[in-house]
Design a protein around this motif. Structure first.
Motif, mmCIF file in Angstrom:
data_model
loop_
_atom_site.group_PDB
_atom_site.id
_atom_site.type_symbol
_atom_site.label_atom_id
_atom_site.label_comp_id
_atom_site.label_asym_id
_atom_site.label_seq_id
_atom_site.Cartn_x
_atom_site.Cartn_y
_atom_site.Cartn_z
ATOM 1 N N MET A 1 -0.124 -23.667 15.674
ATOM 2 C CA MET A 1 1.065 -22.748 16.107
ATOM 3 C C MET A 1 2.149 -23.849 16.386
ATOM 4 N N THR A 2 1.493 -24.380 15.938
ATOM 5 C CA THR A 2 1.882 -24.812 16.588
ATOM 6 C C THR A 2 2.162 -24.751 17.645
ATOM 7 N N HIS A 3 1.972 -23.332 18.473
ATOM 8 C CA HIS A 3 1.083 -23.465 19.542
ATOM 9 C C HIS A 3 0.238 -24.364 19.039
ATOM 10 N N GLY A 4 -1.145 -24.737 19.073
ATOM 11 C CA GLY A 4 -2.065 -25.623 18.403
ATOM 12 C C GLY A 4 -2.446 -25.266 17.101
ATOM 13 N N HIS A 5 -1.501 -24.014 16.514
ATOM 14 C CA HIS A 5 -1.901 -23.598 15.278
ATOM 15 C C HIS A 5 -1.716 -24.224 14.187
ATOM 16 N N GLU A 6 -0.953 -25.644 13.801
ATOM 17 C CA GLU A 6 -0.445 -26.205 12.727
ATOM 18 C C GLU A 6 -1.465 -27.461 12.386
ATOM 19 N N THR A 7 -2.390 -27.745 13.365
ATOM 20 C CA THR A 7 -3.226 -29.022 13.207
ATOM 21 C C THR A 7 -4.483 -28.494 12.196
ATOM 22 N N SER A 8 -4.657 -27.105 11.975
ATOM 23 C CA SER A 8 -5.803 -26.830 10.916
ATOM 24 C C SER A 8 -5.350 -26.743 9.485
ATOM 25 N N ALA A 9 -4.311 -27.419 9.379
ATOM 26 C CA ALA A 9 -3.648 -27.303 7.936
ATOM 27 C C ALA A 9 -4.143 -28.316 6.943
ATOM 28 N N SER A 10 -5.659 -28.386 7.038
ATOM 29 C CA SER A 10 -6.446 -29.067 6.021
ATOM 30 C C SER A 10 -7.094 -28.551 5.001
ATOM 31 N N GLY A 11 -6.807 -27.327 4.544
ATOM 32 C CA GLY A 11 -7.404 -26.492 3.576
ATOM 33 C C GLY A 11 -6.879 -27.190 2.493
ATOM 34 N N ARG A 12 -7.677 -27.695 1.682
ATOM 35 C CA ARG A 12 -7.247 -28.450 0.409
ATOM 36 C C ARG A 12 -8.382 -28.450 -0.432
ATOM 37 N N THR A 13 -8.026 -28.481 -1.860
ATOM 38 C CA THR A 13 -9.036 -28.295 -3.098
ATOM 39 C C THR A 13 -9.016 -29.722 -3.806
ATOM 40 N N SER A 50 2.472 -28.944 21.690
ATOM 41 C CA SER A 50 2.212 -28.726 23.165
ATOM 42 C C SER A 50 3.651 -28.168 23.828
ATOM 43 N N ALA A 51 4.671 -28.702 23.071
ATOM 44 C CA ALA A 51 6.111 -28.092 23.514
ATOM 45 C C ALA A 51 6.451 -26.673 22.936
ATOM 46 N N SER A 52 5.653 -26.219 22.182
ATOM 47 C CA SER A 52 6.006 -25.043 21.159
ATOM 48 C C SER A 52 6.231 -23.875 22.394
ATOM 49 N N ALA A 53 5.104 -23.733 23.181
ATOM 50 C CA ALA A 53 5.126 -22.577 24.156
ATOM 51 C C ALA A 53 6.459 -22.526 25.041
ATOM 52 N N TRP A 241 23.459 -17.726 20.320
ATOM 53 C CA TRP A 241 23.037 -19.006 20.965
ATOM 54 C C TRP A 241 22.748 -18.882 22.432
ATOM 55 N N PRO A 242 21.779 -19.726 23.096
ATOM 56 C CA PRO A 242 21.223 -20.639 22.454
ATOM 57 C C PRO A 242 19.637 -20.519 21.618
ATOM 58 N N ALA A 243 19.513 -19.259 21.740
ATOM 59 C CA ALA A 243 18.311 -18.832 21.396
ATOM 60 C C ALA A 243 18.073 -19.328 19.723
ATOM 61 N N TRP A 244 19.081 -19.263 18.968
ATOM 62 C CA TRP A 244 18.870 -19.961 17.594
ATOM 63 C C TRP A 244 18.453 -21.521 17.797
ATOM 64 N N GLY A 245 19.072 -22.115 18.557
ATOM 65 C CA GLY A 245 18.844 -23.598 18.895
ATOM 66 C C GLY A 245 17.638 -23.637 19.143
ATOM 67 N N TRP A 246 16.811 -22.942 19.979
ATOM 68 C CA TRP A 246 15.659 -23.156 20.306
ATOM 69 C C TRP A 246 14.523 -22.759 19.256
ATOM 70 N N LEU A 247 14.926 -21.692 18.585
ATOM 71 C CA LEU A 247 14.006 -21.179 17.384
ATOM 72 C C LEU A 247 13.942 -22.026 16.332
ATOM 73 N N ILE A 248 15.109 -22.657 15.872
ATOM 74 C CA ILE A 248 15.265 -23.774 15.041
ATOM 75 C C ILE A 248 14.377 -25.008 15.303
ATOM 76 N N THR A 249 14.628 -25.507 16.634
ATOM 77 C CA THR A 249 13.924 -26.549 16.996
ATOM 78 C C THR A 249 12.066 -26.357 16.992
ATOM 79 N N LEU A 250 11.868 -25.019 17.507
ATOM 80 C CA LEU A 250 10.514 -24.510 17.406
ATOM 81 C C LEU A 250 9.951 -24.759 15.897
ATOM 82 N N ALA A 251 10.787 -24.309 15.023
ATOM 83 C CA ALA A 251 10.265 -24.454 13.804
ATOM 84 C C ALA A 251 10.070 -25.656 13.129
ATOM 85 N N VAL A 253 10.095 -28.620 14.915
ATOM 86 C CA VAL A 253 9.260 -29.685 15.689
ATOM 87 C C VAL A 253 7.728 -28.938 15.789
ATOM 88 N N GLY A 254 7.689 -27.721 16.264
ATOM 89 C CA GLY A 254 6.195 -27.249 16.299
ATOM 90 C C GLY A 254 5.657 -26.688 15.109
#
Length: 320
Positions: A1-13, A50-53, A241-251, A253-254
């Protein structure tokens, strides 16, 4: 989720044949790892997650809008990276792609409900609540693959659930203006969906594809968030704005940078070190929430500490 959602991206073959004779060795360390200390990279990635939320909350958007745009904006980077990876190592098998899509559907559900939890109990507490997946994941493994539950898990699961109830404010004193019952409900649904996402991504297995499964699951998550968020909260495609700025940063960075840093660094770290670093995510998220003015009560802080301590103890290597 980068809330903690992104770290699980090890699904590989590892069963793929390179598409071209000049294909690079897929086991070669990534440029990110070669460029720096894996410990520092993992710490930086955990900080990004951690900053995603906080970024989501500061955007001022509703749950559906934040979840959908977070995934959709991340695809602008993930799609070119995945296309490059497919050209380098070949296409991912269809059965693994199906797992990636299923994982993405669960990730989309997770992101919508997690965003709703952020809005009801705050950025600090909601990230801690997501750790309920530590209880759900072993139960899924037990139901699907018959993996036995450890005695440690059976003893500590009720303690962790008590910590979740305290952290949300459902037991004790909630933060003024929060909705503890809705918050723990949304957080629990997000945690269950996230555990399913982790389980399916792990079933993908392997080491050849790294970006492709994340890109596929993120696309499926965007579609799911669009449907669920559109029906529940509505989606504002022009939040201003500033919503776009925060959402782009979230995408960026997080959702993208955090995943690139952590998944590149973790293979170079001892398992106990990696687990400890990932456990810093709710701790840092709690600190970020306080930094933007959230004031969890003492009982909520105690609940968060109980959840984090339980997760730490549960994730410790067995003496045997």
């Amino acid at each position: 989720m980068t809330h903690g959602h992104e770290t699980s991206a090890s699904g590989r073959t590892a069963s793929q044949v390179p598409a071209h004779p000049r294909t690079a060795d897929p086991q070669r360390p990534s440029a990110v790892v070669r460029a720096g200390n894996p410990l520092v990279l993992a710490l930086a990635g955990s900080a990004c997650i951690s900053a995603s939320a906080v970024m989501m909350k500061l955007s001022g958007t509703n749950a559906g809008t934040a979840a959908f745009l977070r995934c959709a904006l991340a695809l602008f980077l993930l799609v070119p990276l995945a296309w490059r990876e497919v050209r380098r190592v070949g296409a991912r098998p269809l059965r693994y792609q199906a797992m990636d899509i299923g994982a993405g559907v669960l990730l989309g559900i997770d992101m919508v409900f997690w965003a709703a939890s952020v809005l009801t109990v705050g950025a600090a507490v909601s990230t801690v609540l997501l750790n309920i997946q530590v209880v759900v994941f072993p139960l899924l493994a037990r139901l699907v693959s018959g993996t036995p539950l450890t005695r440690r898990f059976v003893l500590l699961a009720p303690l962790m659930l008590a910590g979740v109830a305290l952290a949300s404010g459902a037991i004790g004193n909630p933060q003024p203006g929060s909705d503890p019952v809705a918050g723990v409900t949304f957080g629990a649904v997000a945690g269950v969906a996230y555990a399913g996402y982790l389980f399916l991504m792990r079933l993908g297995g392997g080491r050849v594809h790294t970006v492709t499964p994340v890109c596929t699951s993120t696309a499926a998550a965007a579609a799911t968030a669009a449907l669920l968020g559109g029906l529940w909260t509505g989606i504002d495609l022009n939040p201003g704005w500033p919503a776009w700025g925060w959402l782009i940063t979230l995408a960026l960075v997080g959702q993208v940078l955090a995943w690139l840093l952590i998944t590149a660094a973790l293979p170079k770290l001892a398992p106990n070190v990696g687990a400890a670093l990932l456990l810093l995510q709710p701790v840092m998220a709690f600190a970020f929430g306080i930094a933007i003015g959230e004031r969890p009560t003492m009982t909520q802080a105690a609940g968060c500490a109980l959840v984090i301590a339980t997760v730490w103890y549960t994730s410790r290597p067995s003496p045997r």
